[in-house]
Design a protein around this motif. Structure first.
Motif, PDB file in Angstrom:
ATOM      1  N   SER A  90       0.838  -1.200   0.000  1.00  0.00           N
ATOM      2  CA  SER A  90       0.000   0.000   0.000  1.00  0.00           C
ATOM      3  C   SER A  90       0.871   1.247   0.000  1.00  0.00           C
ATOM      4  O   SER A  90       1.960   1.269   0.582  1.00  0.00           O
ATOM      5  N   ARG A  91       0.377   2.272  -0.644  1.00  0.00           N
ATOM      6  CA  ARG A  91       1.113   3.551  -0.670  1.00  0.00           C
ATOM      7  C   ARG A  91       0.909   4.270   0.664  1.00  0.00           C
ATOM      8  O   ARG A  91      -0.223   4.490   1.089  1.00  0.00           O
ATOM      9  N   PRO A  92       1.996   4.621   1.351  1.00  0.00           N
ATOM     10  CA  PRO A  92       1.844   5.327   2.630  1.00  0.00           C
ATOM     11  C   PRO A  92       1.393   6.772   2.417  1.00  0.00           C
ATOM     12  O   PRO A  92       1.629   7.332   1.349  1.00  0.00           O
ATOM     13  N   PRO A  93       0.726   7.355   3.428  1.00  0.00           N
ATOM     14  CA  PRO A  93       0.370   6.755   4.721  1.00  0.00           C
ATOM     15  C   PRO A  93      -0.667   5.646   4.565  1.00  0.00           C
ATOM     16  O   PRO A  93      -1.630   5.797   3.820  1.00  0.00           O
ATOM     17  N   ALA A  94      -0.456   4.559   5.294  1.00  0.00           N
ATOM     18  CA  ALA A  94      -1.397   3.454   5.367  1.00  0.00           C
ATOM     19  C   ALA A  94      -1.054   2.673   6.622  1.00  0.00           C
ATOM     20  O   ALA A  94       0.124   2.498   6.937  1.00  0.00           O
ATOM     21  N   TRP A  95      -2.071   2.219   7.337  1.00  0.00           N
ATOM     22  CA  TRP A  95      -1.787   1.467   8.554  1.00  0.00           C
ATOM     23  C   TRP A  95      -2.939   0.539   8.896  1.00  0.00           C
ATOM     24  O   TRP A  95      -4.057   0.700   8.387  1.00  0.00           O
ATOM     25  N   VAL A  96      -2.631  -0.455   9.717  1.00  0.00           N
ATOM     26  CA  VAL A  96      -3.634  -1.406  10.151  1.00  0.00           C
ATOM     27  C   VAL A  96      -3.401  -1.697  11.628  1.00  0.00           C
ATOM     28  O   VAL A  96      -2.266  -1.659  12.109  1.00  0.00           O
ATOM     29  N   PHE A  97      -4.494  -1.948  12.346  1.00  0.00           N
ATOM     30  CA  PHE A  97      -4.420  -2.329  13.759  1.00  0.00           C
ATOM     31  C   PHE A  97      -4.770  -3.810  13.834  1.00  0.00           C
ATOM     32  O   PHE A  97      -5.886  -4.208  13.497  1.00  0.00           O
ATOM     33  N   LEU A  98      -3.811  -4.634  14.264  1.00  0.00           N
ATOM     34  CA  LEU A  98      -3.996  -6.075  14.292  1.00  0.00           C
ATOM     35  C   LEU A  98      -4.321  -6.558  15.706  1.00  0.00           C
ATOM     36  O   LEU A  98      -3.579  -6.286  16.652  1.00  0.00           O
ATOM     37  N   HIS A  99      -5.434  -7.260  15.835  1.00  0.00           N
ATOM     38  CA  HIS A  99      -5.812  -7.881  17.093  1.00  0.00           C
ATOM     39  C   HIS A  99      -5.502  -9.372  17.021  1.00  0.00           C
ATOM     40  O   HIS A  99      -5.391  -9.942  15.940  1.00  0.00           O
ATOM     41  N   GLY A 100      -5.383 -10.005  18.160  1.00  0.00           N
ATOM     42  CA  GLY A 100      -5.104 -11.436  18.182  1.00  0.00           C
ATOM     43  C   GLY A 100      -4.594 -11.849  19.541  1.00  0.00           C
ATOM     44  O   GLY A 100      -4.769 -11.144  20.537  1.00  0.00           O
ATOM     45  N   LYS A 101      -3.966 -13.010  19.585  1.00  0.00           N
ATOM     46  CA  LYS A 101      -3.404 -13.495  20.835  1.00  0.00           C
ATOM     47  C   LYS A 101      -2.373 -12.493  21.349  1.00  0.00           C
ATOM     48  O   LYS A 101      -1.518 -12.023  20.603  1.00  0.00           O
ATOM     49  N   ARG A 102      -2.461 -12.157  22.632  1.00  0.00           N
ATOM     50  CA  ARG A 102      -1.580 -11.134  23.203  1.00  0.00           C
ATOM     51  C   ARG A 102      -0.762 -11.714  24.350  1.00  0.00           C
ATOM     52  O   ARG A 102      -1.207 -12.601  25.067  1.00  0.00           O
ATOM     53  N   SER A 103       0.439 -11.181  24.501  1.00  0.00           N
ATOM     54  CA  SER A 103       1.306 -11.582  25.604  1.00  0.00           C
ATOM     55  C   SER A 103       1.314 -10.485  26.663  1.00  0.00           C
ATOM     56  O   SER A 103       1.365  -9.298  26.340  1.00  0.00           O
ATOM     57  N   THR A 104       1.288 -10.892  27.925  1.00  0.00           N
ATOM     58  CA  THR A 104       1.339  -9.916  29.015  1.00  0.00           C
ATOM     59  C   THR A 104       2.777  -9.546  29.378  1.00  0.00           C
ATOM     60  O   THR A 104       3.007  -8.691  30.222  1.00  0.00           O
ATOM     61  N   LEU A 105       3.746 -10.203  28.734  1.00  0.00           N
ATOM     62  CA  LEU A 105       5.147  -9.911  29.038  1.00  0.00           C
ATOM     63  C   LEU A 105       5.532  -8.519  28.559  1.00  0.00           C
ATOM     64  O   LEU A 105       5.039  -8.032  27.548  1.00  0.00           O
ATOM     65  N   SER A 106       6.438  -7.884  29.290  1.00  0.00           N
ATOM     66  CA  SER A 106       7.032  -6.624  28.847  1.00  0.00           C
ATOM     67  C   SER A 106       8.469  -6.583  29.323  1.00  0.00           C
ATOM     68  O   SER A 106       8.813  -7.189  30.342  1.00  0.00           O
ATOM     69  N   SER A 107       9.298  -5.875  28.583  1.00  0.00           N
ATOM     70  CA  SER A 107      10.706  -5.759  28.973  1.00  0.00           C
ATOM     71  C   SER A 107      10.832  -5.076  30.329  1.00  0.00           C
ATOM     72  O   SER A 107      11.665  -5.464  31.160  1.00  0.00           O
ATOM     73  N   THR A 108       9.999  -4.057  30.578  1.00  0.00           N
ATOM     74  CA  THR A 108      10.046  -3.341  31.859  1.00  0.00           C
ATOM     75  C   THR A 108       9.762  -4.293  33.008  1.00  0.00           C
ATOM     76  O   THR A 108      10.475  -4.301  34.023  1.00  0.00           O
ATOM     77  N   MET A 109       8.715  -5.115  32.860  1.00  0.00           N
ATOM     78  CA  MET A 109       8.358  -6.068  33.907  1.00  0.00           C
ATOM     79  C   MET A 109       9.497  -7.068  34.145  1.00  0.00           C
ATOM     80  O   MET A 109       9.849  -7.356  35.292  1.00  0.00           O
TER      81      MET A 109
END
Length: 203
Positions: free
Chosen positions: A176-195
């Motif tokens: 796609s020619r930018p600007p273009a974006w998508v928000f993807l939902h799905g399986k999520r991880s609760t891990l974070s580098s900060t944690m």
């Protein structure tokens, strides 16, 4: 850290490659899950983890050496289509916009997609040249626990709203020619580098 870590990963014109940048301090299965989601939903050929020498928006005083983070990230990625690279150290770029400009110059014909978690979209408007980044290449936002609402209510999401692609058309994003974006939902991880750093007593 070998010179291999500081070179451009394999690429060729026509390939669709996701760029996933960060400190990876440390890399974890959440990064891997987001990458596998992007590979599948965007029908990418590869993803490059761009392990940065240091984030301009963060205090880097306690940041482990780049070589250490690269080795750990490679162990976590452990996937034939995920390349871990410290190319930013070679390019001597500090800001994402400068890195993306350099990669587009060096990799003509490659269909790059910038990949970020929804927690990063929430603060995207604080990045240097963030509108330029959005105009430079398509963006895929991967949903992360606790940041869905703040991401979609953010100044950047508001500005980008007119160019959002429906999630069921995500496979069209890389070309796609930018600007273009998508928000993807799905399986999520609760891990974070900060944690993980806090658990290890490193923060």
């Amino acid at each position: 850290m070998t010179s291999e870590h500081l070179r451009l990963p394999p690429h060729a014109p026509g390939l669709c490659i996701g760029l996933f940048g960060g400190s990876f301090n440390p890399a974890h299965d959440g990064h891997r899950l987001a990458s596998l989601t992007a590979l599948r939903r965007l029908q990418l050929d590869r993803i490059w983890w761009l392990v940065t020498p240091g984030n301009p928006l963060k205090d880097n005083a306690k940041l482990p050496p780049l070589g250490e983070r690269l080795r750990q990230a490679r162990d976590v990625a452990n996937h034939a289509r995920i390349n871990v690279t410290g190319i930013e150290a070679t390019l001597r770029t500090r800001y994402t916009a400068d890195t993306l400009r350099a990669l587009k110059r060096r990799c003509p014909g490659v269909n790059f997609v910038w990949i970020m978690g929804s927690d990063n979209l929430a603060g995207f408007h604080r990045w240097a040249e963030w509108r330029t980044i959005a105009r430079m290449m398509p963006i895929a936002v991967i949903d992360r626990p606790g940041s869905t609402h703040s991401a979609m209510a953010s100044p950047a999401a508001n500005w980008l709203s007119r160019w959002r692609i429906p999630e069921n058309q995500a496979a069209s994003l890389p070309r796609s020619r930018p600007p273009a974006w998508v928000f993807l939902h799905g399986k999520r991880s609760t891990l974070s580098s900060t944690m993980l750093r806090r658990q290890a007593g490193r923060d």
